[in-house]
Design a protein around this motif. Structure first.
Motif, PDB file in Angstrom:
ATOM      1  N   ARG A   1     -52.713  -9.291  -5.250  1.00 36.80           N
ATOM      2  CA  ARG A   1     -53.582  -8.759  -4.195  1.00 36.80           C
ATOM      3  C   ARG A   1     -53.060  -7.418  -3.671  1.00 36.80           C
TER       4      ARG A   1
ATOM      5  N   GLN B   1     -49.373 -14.455  -6.415  1.00 36.19           N
ATOM      6  CA  GLN B   1     -50.707 -14.253  -5.860  1.00 36.19           C
ATOM      7  C   GLN B   1     -50.720 -13.053  -4.912  1.00 36.19           C
TER       8      GLN B   1
ATOM      9  N   ASP C   1     -54.238  -4.931  -6.255  1.00 38.32           N
ATOM     10  CA  ASP C   1     -55.676  -4.687  -6.114  1.00 38.32           C
ATOM     11  C   ASP C   1     -55.968  -3.808  -4.898  1.00 38.32           C
TER      12      ASP C   1
ATOM     13  N   TYR D   1     -55.337  -8.871   4.000  1.00 46.51           N
ATOM     14  CA  TYR D   1     -55.856  -9.012   2.636  1.00 46.51           C
ATOM     15  C   TYR D   1     -54.830  -9.626   1.692  1.00 46.51           C
ATOM     16  N   VAL D   2     -53.605  -9.122   1.686  1.00 43.03           N
ATOM     17  CA  VAL D   2     -52.652  -9.532   0.649  1.00 43.03           C
ATOM     18  C   VAL D   2     -52.124 -10.951   0.864  1.00 43.03           C
TER      19      VAL D   2
ATOM     20  N   ASP E   1     -53.980 -13.472   2.026  1.00 43.61           N
ATOM     21  CA  ASP E   1     -55.092 -14.409   1.934  1.00 43.61           C
ATOM     22  C   ASP E   1     -55.049 -15.082   0.568  1.00 43.61           C
ATOM     23  N   ILE E   2     -54.150 -16.059   0.430  1.00 41.33           N
ATOM     24  CA  ILE E   2     -53.886 -16.693  -0.857  1.00 41.33           C
ATOM     25  C   ILE E   2     -53.984 -18.210  -0.734  1.00 41.33           C
TER      26      ILE E   2
END
Length: 248
Positions: free
Chosen positions: A49, A45, A52, A97-98, A100-101
């Motif tokens: 991210r 996950q 992305d 951001y990365v 946030d799973i």
């Protein structure tokens, strides 16, 4: 010998490591793909991210973003450090951001928790991820209360393993004597410095076909001298160490 049994990375190491861990008073564990198995795909996950984020930041294609992500990870230790050096980004937005799973993919591991609890001495998590990510993962595993502290990428000044300075900061911050410590990692390259400092080193590898979840370069180095022991069953390995210490 079964893959889950102890086996040394050097011919001079004894078959049973109990005698070589008898002096250890500090136990240091990597987080991702070490305290939970790679097939959990939790880090997958994060991986998506990161890709992305790179694609959006650099306004590039999916394939080019993935290639850059992999290149930076391998070259700099983390994609973040590569983006900081090559593109001058600020780390805060990236880290938020990365990581946030969905941590619900991680199942409780009471066997591992019980084994870690029985180890005598201090226990730490040392990760190239964030404290928040490590805390959520440890809570999901049900093992968070066994650790004295979490040393994350922010505490390391954003300089990731395997840089020597990162280990020096960690050891100095917590007053750890490396000659009386052991390090558990899923990447062989991250064990080179701990071994040079005098730590006992254990490489945690995927079981059997689970190697499909790793890139080829990540699986390299398991036969190097700085990898003293290899296991594909961390809970079993730690439990045997705890048994040996209890038997004294």
């Amino acid at each position: 010998m079964l893959a889950s049994d102890f086996h040394p990375g050097t011919e001079t190491a004894p078959a049973d490591p109990a005698t070589r861990f008898g002096h250890v008073e500090t136990w240091i564990f990597d987080l991702d793909n070490t305290l939970y198995p790679a097939h959990t795909n939790l880090f997958a996950q994060v991986d998506v991210r990161i890709r992305d984020f790179v694609q959006r930041l650099l306004k590039t294609s999916h394939d080019d973003a993935q290639r850059l992500q992999r290149d930076y990870y391998r070259t700099y230790g983390t994609t973040l450090r590569g983006l900081m050096i090559e593109h001058g980004i600020s780390p805060d937005e990236f880290l938020e951001y990365v990581h946030d799973i969905d941590h619900s993919a991680v199942a409780p591991d009471p066997v591992l928790g019980a084994a870690i609890e029985r180890l005598p001495g201090r226990k730490f998590i040392m990760t190239n991820g964030t404290r928040r990510h490590a805390e959520k993962t440890a809570i999901a595993l049900g093992i968070q209360h066994h650790f004295e502290d979490i040393f994350d990428i922010v505490a390391a000044g954003l300089l990731p393993k395997p840089h020597r300075e990162t280990y020096d900061i960690f050891l100095g911050q917590h007053g750890i004597e490396p000659a009386r410590a052991a390090m558990f990692e899923d990447l062989a390259r991250n064990l080179a410095v701990p071994h040079a400092l005098g730590m006992r080193t254990v490489l945690v590898v995927p079981q059997g076909t689970r190697e499909v979840f790793r890139e080829a370069w990540e699986m390299e180095g398991r036969d190097e001298p700085h990898v003293e022991y290899v296991t594909d069953d961390l809970a079993h390995f730690v439990a045997r160490l705890a048994d040996a210490r209890a038997a004294g």
